[in-house]
Design a protein around this motif. Structure first.
Motif, PDB file in Angstrom:
ATOM      1  N   ILE A 158       0.853  -1.186   0.000  1.00 29.25           N
ATOM      2  CA  ILE A 158       0.000   0.000   0.000  1.00 29.25           C
ATOM      3  C   ILE A 158       0.891   1.239   0.000  1.00 29.25           C
ATOM      4  N   GLU A 160       0.521   5.420  -0.445  1.00 26.20           N
ATOM      5  CA  GLU A 160      -0.388   6.569  -0.499  1.00 26.20           C
ATOM      6  C   GLU A 160      -1.842   6.096  -0.607  1.00 26.20           C
ATOM      7  N   SER A 161      -2.173   5.136   0.269  1.00 23.05           N
ATOM      8  CA  SER A 161      -3.543   4.602   0.404  1.00 23.05           C
ATOM      9  C   SER A 161      -4.015   3.801  -0.805  1.00 23.05           C
ATOM     10  N   LYS A 162      -3.121   3.456  -1.697  1.00 24.10           N
ATOM     11  CA  LYS A 162      -3.477   2.647  -2.859  1.00 24.10           C
ATOM     12  C   LYS A 162      -2.735   1.320  -2.811  1.00 24.10           C
ATOM     13  N   LEU A 163      -3.454   0.235  -3.160  1.00 29.74           N
ATOM     14  CA  LEU A 163      -2.862  -1.098  -3.165  1.00 29.74           C
ATOM     15  C   LEU A 163      -2.208  -1.381  -4.512  1.00 29.74           C
ATOM     16  N   TYR A 180       4.964  -4.701   3.731  1.00 31.79           N
ATOM     17  CA  TYR A 180       4.289  -5.255   2.559  1.00 31.79           C
ATOM     18  C   TYR A 180       4.221  -6.769   2.693  1.00 31.79           C
TER      19      TYR A 180
END
Length: 220
Positions: A158, A160-163, A180
């Protein structure tokens, strides 16, 4: 010889032949087609390509690692919360069960080179068994090795809040941090003493079953 005696003689001969055939068939299949608990063998072993990996002592390892011994290869990573510790515990138990004459080794290949330094690998595998060999290398080399065996893996991170999914062979992004996950195959691969990939074990299994299969392999 009357018909009654002839019938008795005929059935006696037929019975003897039937029993003899049964022993022949049983002997044939028991010697040429061993029954395995979990081993799934390739139709033809495949010679391993040259591999440029490094062991837990920081030494470069070539294909001599595989010669003159049976090897069980498992891909994973030291931060694994469940699969790796469980399977390495079983493989360590297998090493304790195995006869010294079997010349059996367990090879743990880390697919997380950014976090799994030689020192970390050394400490990790020693916890399970001091004879386990731990290997790592560049992401490119690890992906090539895993692809040869058919061992799938990737990384999930993840940022910046993105997977994001980071495929095998690609370096982790510099801003990925250390939190991770690595998703990887749980299959254990078999390398024969000629340095060829011969098959694999698919879990679930236990150490006595693995040892039973390996003894069958050694006999061939």
């Amino acid at each position: 010889m009357n018909s009654s005696n002839h019938s008795i003689w005929f059935y006696a001969v037929a019975t003897v032949l039937s029993v003899a055939l049964g022993f022949f068939v049983a002997s044939h299949y028991s010697t040429s087609e061993p029954v395995y608990h979990h081993a799934q063998l390739l139709p033809q072993p495949r010679a391993l390509p040259e591999m440029a990996l490094v062991d837990q002592q920081g030494k470069s390892i070539g294909n001599n690692l595989w010669r003159n011994r049976w090897s069980l290869v498992f891909f994973g990573f030291t931060s694994c919360p469940d699969i790796c510790p469980l399977e390495l515990q079983k493989l360590a138990s297998l090493l304790r069960l195995a006869d010294a004459s079997a010349k059996l080794q367990v090879v743990f290949i880390s697919v997380d080179p950014e976090r799994d330094t030689s020192a970390r690998l050394r400490e990790y595998v020693n916890f399970f068994h001091p004879d386990i060999v731990a290997l790592s290398g560049s992401n490119t080399e690890l992906a090539n090795t895993a692809n040869f065996f058919g061992a799938a893996y990737d990384r999930s991170v993840i940022i910046e809040s993105k997977l994001f999914s980071v495929p095998a062979g690609i370096d982790m992004p510099v801003n990925a941090g250390n939190a991770y996950q690595v998703n990887h195959s749980a299959r254990v691969f078999i390398v024969n003493p000629q340095g060829a990939y011969a098959g694999s074990f698919m879990p679930p299994f236990d150490a006595p079953q693995l040892w039973g299969d390996i003894k069958q392999l050694i006999k061939q």
